[in-house]
Design an enzyme around this catalytic site. Sequence first.
Site, PDB file in Angstrom:
ATOM      1  N   LYS A   1       0.849  -1.213   0.000  1.00  0.00           N
ATOM      2  CA  LYS A   1       0.000   0.000   0.000  1.00  0.00           C
ATOM      3  C   LYS A   1       0.874   1.249   0.000  1.00  0.00           C
ATOM      4  O   LYS A   1       0.647   2.182  -0.784  1.00  0.00           O
ATOM      5  CB  LYS A   1      -0.897   0.009   1.231  1.00  0.00           C
ATOM      6  CG  LYS A   1      -1.570   1.344   1.523  1.00  0.00           C
ATOM      7  CD  LYS A   1      -2.451   1.340   2.746  1.00  0.00           C
ATOM      8  CE  LYS A   1      -1.722   1.599   4.017  1.00  0.00           C
ATOM      9  NZ  LYS A   1      -1.445   3.018   4.299  1.00  0.00           N
ATOM     10  N   ASN A   2       1.879   1.273   0.890  1.00  0.00           N
ATOM     11  CA  ASN A   2       2.664   2.494   1.071  1.00  0.00           C
ATOM     12  C   ASN A   2       3.704   2.718  -0.013  1.00  0.00           C
ATOM     13  O   ASN A   2       4.370   3.748  -0.026  1.00  0.00           O
ATOM     14  CB  ASN A   2       3.294   2.512   2.468  1.00  0.00           C
ATOM     15  CG  ASN A   2       2.219   2.666   3.532  1.00  0.00           C
ATOM     16  OD1 ASN A   2       1.073   3.002   3.221  1.00  0.00           O
ATOM     17  ND2 ASN A   2       2.568   2.390   4.765  1.00  0.00           N
TER      18      ASN A   2
ATOM     19  N   ARG B   1      -0.057  14.478  12.347  1.00  0.00           N
ATOM     20  CA  ARG B   1       0.452  14.266  10.986  1.00  0.00           C
ATOM     21  C   ARG B   1       0.801  15.588  10.276  1.00  0.00           C
ATOM     22  O   ARG B   1       0.277  15.915   9.211  1.00  0.00           O
ATOM     23  CB  ARG B   1      -0.548  13.468  10.150  1.00  0.00           C
ATOM     24  CG  ARG B   1      -1.118  12.223  10.777  1.00  0.00           C
ATOM     25  CD  ARG B   1      -0.130  11.121  11.040  1.00  0.00           C
ATOM     26  NE  ARG B   1       0.429  10.513   9.866  1.00  0.00           N
ATOM     27  CZ  ARG B   1      -0.135   9.501   9.215  1.00  0.00           C
ATOM     28  NH1 ARG B   1      -1.321   9.057   9.589  1.00  0.00           N
ATOM     29  NH2 ARG B   1       0.452   8.982   8.154  1.00  0.00           N
TER      30      ARG B   1
ATOM     31  N   VAL C   1       2.902  18.466   8.059  1.00  0.00           N
ATOM     32  CA  VAL C   1       3.651  18.349   6.801  1.00  0.00           C
ATOM     33  C   VAL C   1       4.729  19.437   6.714  1.00  0.00           C
ATOM     34  O   VAL C   1       5.177  19.797   5.617  1.00  0.00           O
ATOM     35  CB  VAL C   1       2.713  18.405   5.577  1.00  0.00           C
ATOM     36  CG1 VAL C   1       1.855  17.151   5.484  1.00  0.00           C
ATOM     37  CG2 VAL C   1       1.842  19.669   5.600  1.00  0.00           C
TER      38      VAL C   1
ATOM     39  N   VAL D   1       6.971   6.783  17.237  1.00  0.00           N
ATOM     40  CA  VAL D   1       6.796   7.457  15.939  1.00  0.00           C
ATOM     41  C   VAL D   1       5.556   8.330  15.919  1.00  0.00           C
ATOM     42  O   VAL D   1       5.604   9.484  15.477  1.00  0.00           O
ATOM     43  CB  VAL D   1       6.760   6.422  14.797  1.00  0.00           C
ATOM     44  CG1 VAL D   1       6.514   7.098  13.460  1.00  0.00           C
ATOM     45  CG2 VAL D   1       8.067   5.617  14.768  1.00  0.00           C
TER      46      VAL D   1
ATOM     47  N   ARG E   1      -9.229   0.322   4.125  1.00  0.00           N
ATOM     48  CA  ARG E   1      -8.276   1.283   3.545  1.00  0.00           C
ATOM     49  C   ARG E   1      -6.978   0.578   3.177  1.00  0.00           C
ATOM     50  O   ARG E   1      -6.356   0.898   2.178  1.00  0.00           O
ATOM     51  CB  ARG E   1      -7.948   2.376   4.574  1.00  0.00           C
ATOM     52  CG  ARG E   1      -8.971   3.441   4.765  1.00  0.00           C
ATOM     53  CD  ARG E   1      -8.365   4.541   5.620  1.00  0.00           C
ATOM     54  NE  ARG E   1      -7.004   4.809   5.186  1.00  0.00           N
ATOM     55  CZ  ARG E   1      -5.975   5.032   6.009  1.00  0.00           C
ATOM     56  NH1 ARG E   1      -6.161   5.019   7.313  1.00  0.00           N
ATOM     57  NH2 ARG E   1      -4.762   5.258   5.549  1.00  0.00           N
TER      58      ARG E   1
HETATM   59  C1  EPZ Z   1       4.204   6.822   6.277  1.00  0.00           C
HETATM   60  O1  EPZ Z   1       3.460   7.869   6.855  1.00  0.00           O
HETATM   61  C2  EPZ Z   1       3.232   5.667   6.119  1.00  0.00           C
HETATM   62  N1  EPZ Z   1       2.123   6.063   5.240  1.00  0.00           N
HETATM   63  C3  EPZ Z   1       2.676   5.273   7.484  1.00  0.00           C
HETATM   64  O2  EPZ Z   1       1.841   4.131   7.295  1.00  0.00           O
HETATM   65  C4  EPZ Z   1       3.845   4.879   8.388  1.00  0.00           C
HETATM   66  O3  EPZ Z   1       3.354   4.570   9.678  1.00  0.00           O
HETATM   67  C5  EPZ Z   1       4.834   6.046   8.471  1.00  0.00           C
HETATM   68  O4  EPZ Z   1       5.275   6.410   7.144  1.00  0.00           O
HETATM   69  C6  EPZ Z   1       6.067   5.700   9.294  1.00  0.00           C
HETATM   70  O5  EPZ Z   1       6.695   4.573   8.758  1.00  0.00           O
HETATM   71  C7  EPZ Z   1       2.321   6.078   3.906  1.00  0.00           C
HETATM   72  O6  EPZ Z   1       3.406   5.819   3.414  1.00  0.00           O
HETATM   73  C8  EPZ Z   1       1.134   6.421   3.072  1.00  0.00           C
HETATM   74  P1  EPZ Z   1       6.312  10.069   8.611  1.00  0.00           P
HETATM   75  P2  EPZ Z   1       4.123   9.357   6.947  1.00  0.00           P
HETATM   76  O7  EPZ Z   1       6.302  11.304   7.808  1.00  0.00           O
HETATM   77  O8  EPZ Z   1       4.939   9.618   5.756  1.00  0.00           O
HETATM   78  C9  EPZ Z   1       6.293  13.415  11.918  1.00  0.00           C
HETATM   79  C10 EPZ Z   1      -0.014   2.758   7.687  1.00  0.00           C
HETATM   80  O9  EPZ Z   1      -0.509   2.265   8.714  1.00  0.00           O
HETATM   81  N2  EPZ Z   1       6.322  14.374  10.794  1.00  0.00           N
HETATM   82  O10 EPZ Z   1       7.520   9.187   8.582  1.00  0.00           O
HETATM   83  O11 EPZ Z   1       3.037  10.315   7.281  1.00  0.00           O
HETATM   84  C11 EPZ Z   1       4.943  12.729  12.022  1.00  0.00           C
HETATM   85  O12 EPZ Z   1       4.043  13.525  12.768  1.00  0.00           O
HETATM   86  C12 EPZ Z   1       0.455   4.192   7.689  1.00  0.00           C
HETATM   87  O13 EPZ Z   1       0.149   2.142   6.602  1.00  0.00           O
HETATM   88  C13 EPZ Z   1       6.499  15.729  11.078  1.00  0.00           C
HETATM   89  O14 EPZ Z   1       6.613  16.138  12.241  1.00  0.00           O
HETATM   90  O15 EPZ Z   1       5.066   9.171   8.214  1.00  0.00           O
HETATM   91  C14 EPZ Z   1       5.268  11.444  12.727  1.00  0.00           C
HETATM   92  O16 EPZ Z   1       5.300  11.666  14.116  1.00  0.00           O
HETATM   93  C15 EPZ Z   1       0.220   4.885   9.024  1.00  0.00           C
HETATM   94  N3  EPZ Z   1       6.514  16.622  10.055  1.00  0.00           N
HETATM   95  C16 EPZ Z   1       6.681  11.111  12.238  1.00  0.00           C
HETATM   96  O17 EPZ Z   1       7.198  12.315  11.653  1.00  0.00           O
HETATM   97  C17 EPZ Z   1       6.379  16.215   8.746  1.00  0.00           C
HETATM   98  O18 EPZ Z   1       6.426  17.075   7.850  1.00  0.00           O
HETATM   99  C18 EPZ Z   1       6.712  10.021  11.178  1.00  0.00           C
HETATM  100  O19 EPZ Z   1       5.931  10.452  10.110  1.00  0.00           O
HETATM  101  C19 EPZ Z   1       6.213  14.842   8.483  1.00  0.00           C
HETATM  102  C20 EPZ Z   1       6.187  13.942   9.516  1.00  0.00           C
END
Ligand code: EPZ
Length: 467
Positions: free
Chosen positions: A45-46, A144, A146, A354, A424
């Site tokens: 998916k990811n 979450r 960005v 995380v 999902r």
């Molecule tokens: C990806 O989410 C995955 N989703 C998530 O899978 C997965 O849990 C996550 O990576 C961690 O491995 C997809 O790929 C679609 P991050 P993402 O940016 O990219 C903080 C599932 O169950 N952060 O690595 O959103 C954030 O708040 C889903 O399949 C910022 O602070 O994860 C979090 O605490 C859930 N600022 C941490 O980083 C930002 O700009 C990790 O988020 C971006 C992120």
Amino acid sequence: MAEGTPILHSNPSSNNHASFEADSSILKIVGGHRLSGEVRVSGAKNSALVIMAGTLLCPQDCRLRNVPSLMDVSRMSEILASLGVKLKRHGDTLEVDARHISQSKAPYELVSQLRASFFVIGPLLARLGVARVPLPGGCAIGARPVDLHVRGLQAMGADVQIEHGTVYAYVPGSNKRLKGARIYLDYPSVGATETLMMAATLADGETILENAAQEPEVIDLANFCRAMGARIRGAGTNTIIISGVPSLHSVDYSIIPDRIEAGTFLVAGAITRSDITVGPVVPDHLAAVVAKLQAIGTTVVEEGLNRLRVVPGDRHIGTDIETLPYPGFPTDMQAQFTALLAVSEGDSIITETVFENRLRHAAELNRMGADIRVKGNNAIIRGVPFLSGAPVNATDLRASAALVLAGLAAQGTTLISGLHHLDRGYDNLEAKLKAVGAKIDRIVGEAPAPSVDVVATTTRPRTDGLS
Ligand code: EPZ
């Protein structure tokens, strides 16, 4: 483009219809049955979601293979179609034609249903020099943000403003081309790494991403982009170097297997004390998951090049887990292991580092007889001999998987509502589990209110001889 089912930009209610059906359905699981045989793993998916967004970089045909059948993939298809992209699906293959992107604004009503839709911002900026994407907002597991995506795009020369919940971004200057930059990520964010890597493929000059995410899905995206002619080095390490090129070309690309779906099935084998095989997998992608299964007392062996077999141990002993960025233990497997450790002997502590709100499944597992105390981002688990079936409600995607696993092992019947979360991210989960012996059925229509009969069959079996 080959024949297939055209995916049109229908109104979002079509998704809502599916979501409504999932919302009003439940999974009924009769626990205590052993599983046997091989469970098939779908495409990741990811990977699929970000690679679909990556097709916006390409002004020619893209063929994606091993694309899972998921609600999130349908929603991403809708978003791409709303931008003018033509998509056709036949089986697990998706034909994508992003020659003519008719507009650069992703519609709110679609973005609000799929956080991953934010991935279109990098490719739109790289291809068109402009993008308007609603902020994805938070979800059940956390805020979450960005900010890392935005700051990286600004470092590459984009002017980015956030007003009224929408990110307005454009590239000033006559050639509207992003510029290569050296970007240090405060956190190895998967999404930010992927957004910036995609944006950098068409930028003017070299981009260096430091403290980059190393997840297999990042490597998969890099390999997809390289197959289109992008110049990317270092994916899978914490430093990724992208040398921008003027344009990209057609690609026929197959997505990696879903390591989280595979890990979920390995836990299904362990929690039901079943000897099952799971494939296809890339064994290296599951190293942390396999290590923890072995620490608990199961044996996991490689069968052939791309299958893993789980053999349950006589006893399962509790262990501690801390979720970390890859190659650490994946946060997406945390809920599933919470269910397994709930019925393992002794005490375990799970620390979720995380996401800030990803322990909500503990309360629902406790309704099934688990003994889990949540303190901050720690779940303190005291193993119990068995769980008992109960009506439970899923709170997020991986929590719903944890409840399915708990239901498979519990004594009695478990009724799981909130299936829109499950749909999902899992491709026909109940059909795959049923095929290896699970007693699991989806009951479409109003979830039955708990009744005396349901309560009677969901409590522990009577020991007073009364039926
Ligand atoms: C990806 O989410 C995955 N989703 C998530 O899978 C997965 O849990 C996550 O990576 C961690 O491995 C997809 O790929 C679609 P991050 P993402 O940016 O990219 C903080 C599932 O169950 N952060 O690595 O959103 C954030 O708040 C889903 O399949 C910022 O602070 O994860 C979090 O605490 C859930 N600022 C941490 O980083 C930002 O700009 C990790 O988020 C971006 C992120």
